[in-house]
Every structure is written in structure tokens, then in C-alpha cells.
Design a protein around this motif. Structure first.
Motif, short mmCIF file in Angstrom:
data_model
loop_
_atom_site.label_atom_id
_atom_site.label_comp_id
_atom_site.label_asym_id
_atom_site.label_seq_id
_atom_site.Cartn_x
_atom_site.Cartn_y
_atom_site.Cartn_z
N LEU A 14 3.59 -12.31 -8.45
CA LEU A 14 2.71 -13.18 -7.65
C LEU A 14 2.17 -14.33 -8.50
CD1 LEU A 14 0.68 -10.62 -5.50
CD2 LEU A 14 1.98 -12.55 -4.62
N LEU A 47 9.46 -16.22 -2.83
CA LEU A 47 8.63 -15.68 -1.75
C LEU A 47 9.39 -14.61 -0.98
CD1 LEU A 47 5.88 -15.85 -0.31
CD2 LEU A 47 6.92 -17.54 1.20
N LEU A 50 9.88 -11.51 -3.23
CA LEU A 50 8.59 -10.87 -3.45
C LEU A 50 8.12 -10.13 -2.21
CD1 LEU A 50 6.46 -10.53 -5.62
CD2 LEU A 50 5.45 -12.66 -4.90
N TYR A 51 8.30 -10.75 -1.06
CA TYR A 51 7.93 -10.09 0.20
C TYR A 51 8.73 -8.81 0.38
CZ TYR A 51 7.31 -9.03 5.07
OH TYR A 51 7.04 -8.37 6.24
N ALA A 54 7.44 -6.18 -2.02
CA ALA A 54 6.10 -5.73 -1.63
C ALA A 54 6.18 -4.84 -0.39
CB ALA A 54 5.20 -6.93 -1.37
N VAL A 67 -2.21 -7.83 -1.40
CA VAL A 67 -0.89 -8.43 -1.61
C VAL A 67 -0.49 -9.24 -0.37
CG1 VAL A 67 1.56 -7.94 -1.94
CG2 VAL A 67 -0.15 -6.73 -3.29
N ASP A 70 -2.45 -12.44 -0.49
CA ASP A 70 -1.94 -13.34 -1.53
C ASP A 70 -0.63 -13.99 -1.10
OD1 ASP A 70 -4.13 -12.63 -3.06
OD2 ASP A 70 -3.01 -11.25 -4.34
N LEU A 71 0.27 -13.21 -0.53
CA LEU A 71 1.55 -13.75 -0.06
C LEU A 71 1.34 -14.77 1.05
CD1 LEU A 71 3.81 -10.57 -0.05
CD2 LEU A 71 4.10 -12.59 -1.48
N LYS A 75 2.45 -18.68 1.04
CA LYS A 75 3.33 -19.18 2.09
C LYS A 75 2.72 -20.42 2.74
CE LYS A 75 5.60 -18.14 6.43
NZ LYS A 75 5.21 -19.36 7.09
N ILE A 104 7.12 -14.52 7.41
CA ILE A 104 6.03 -13.72 6.85
C ILE A 104 4.78 -13.83 7.69
CG2 ILE A 104 4.49 -13.50 4.87
CD1 ILE A 104 6.81 -14.11 3.10
#
Length: 109
Positions: A14, A47, A50-51, A54, A67, A70-71, A75, A104
Motif C-alpha cells: 500500500l 491497484l 493489491l486488491y 487483499a 485496507v 486505503d485502497l 483508487k 473496486i
């Protein structure tokens, strides 16, 4: 133990993505279109990856809500840059579109 290792790594990822988004914003402000395009592609890829990580390892844990938040913030920053680019260079549908593979915002709502 595995979940803690994954959560720790996710925090690092992140932070790395946040630095890449900062670089992207800097390239846009400087008007460096070549670096902007590369940075935007990198941020999109980070992104998405990471998504996926996660979702698989962290969303169901106690760290999940943070999380997700934060994502979502990252975005939004990426999309804000994408819209800024689209206004100044409306000829590129790739730059003006939303993240196609991962929606997302819908999944986080």
C-alpha cells in the motif's frame, strides 16, 4: 502467523502504491505525458494486484476495513488524475476510462 505476514506485506505494498500515485500526480503537474502514461499503467496494475491479494488474504480479517478504506482512497486519487488527463487530452479513451478489470468502488461499497 501467515495472515500477519500477509497483512505486513500488504501495508508495504500500500505504501509503495501510494508513492507511485504521488509520482503520477507529480508527472501530471509537470506535464510529462510519457511518464504520466507509464505511471498510470503502473498504478492501475499495482491497484489491481493489491486488491486481489487483499481480497484473498486480508479483507476477512480485523485489518480488512482499513485496507478497504486505503485502497478506495488510492483508487479515487488515480481516477482524479485520469479525469484530469482526459480533460487535457480527450483523444485517448484508455486514459479517460475507468479501471475496466476491477471495479473496486462497486466492490467496496
Amino acid at each position: 502467523m501467515q495472515g500477519e505476514n500477509t497483512a505486513g506485506a500488504l501495508i508495504s505494498w500500500l505504501s509503495r502504491l501510494e508513492r507511485k500515485v504521488e509520482d503520477l500526480e507529480k508527472h501530471v503537474a509537470e506535464g510529462n505525458s510519457e511518464q504520466t502514461t507509464k505511471s498510470l499503467a503502473t498504478c492501475d496494475t499495482y491497484l489491481k494486484k493489491l486488491y486481489a491479494r487483499a481480497k484473498e488474504h486480508v479483507f476477512h480479517t480485523a485489518d480488512g476495513p482499513q485496507v478497504v478504506q486505503d485502497l478506495a482512497k488510492l483508487k479515487v486519487r488515480i481516477e482524479r488524475v485520469r479525469k484530469s488527463i482526459a480533460r487535457s487530452h480527450p483523444v485517448s479513451p484508455w486514459l479517460s476510462g475507468n479501471l475496466q478489470e476491477v471495479s473496486i468502488q462497486e466492490q467496496l461499497a
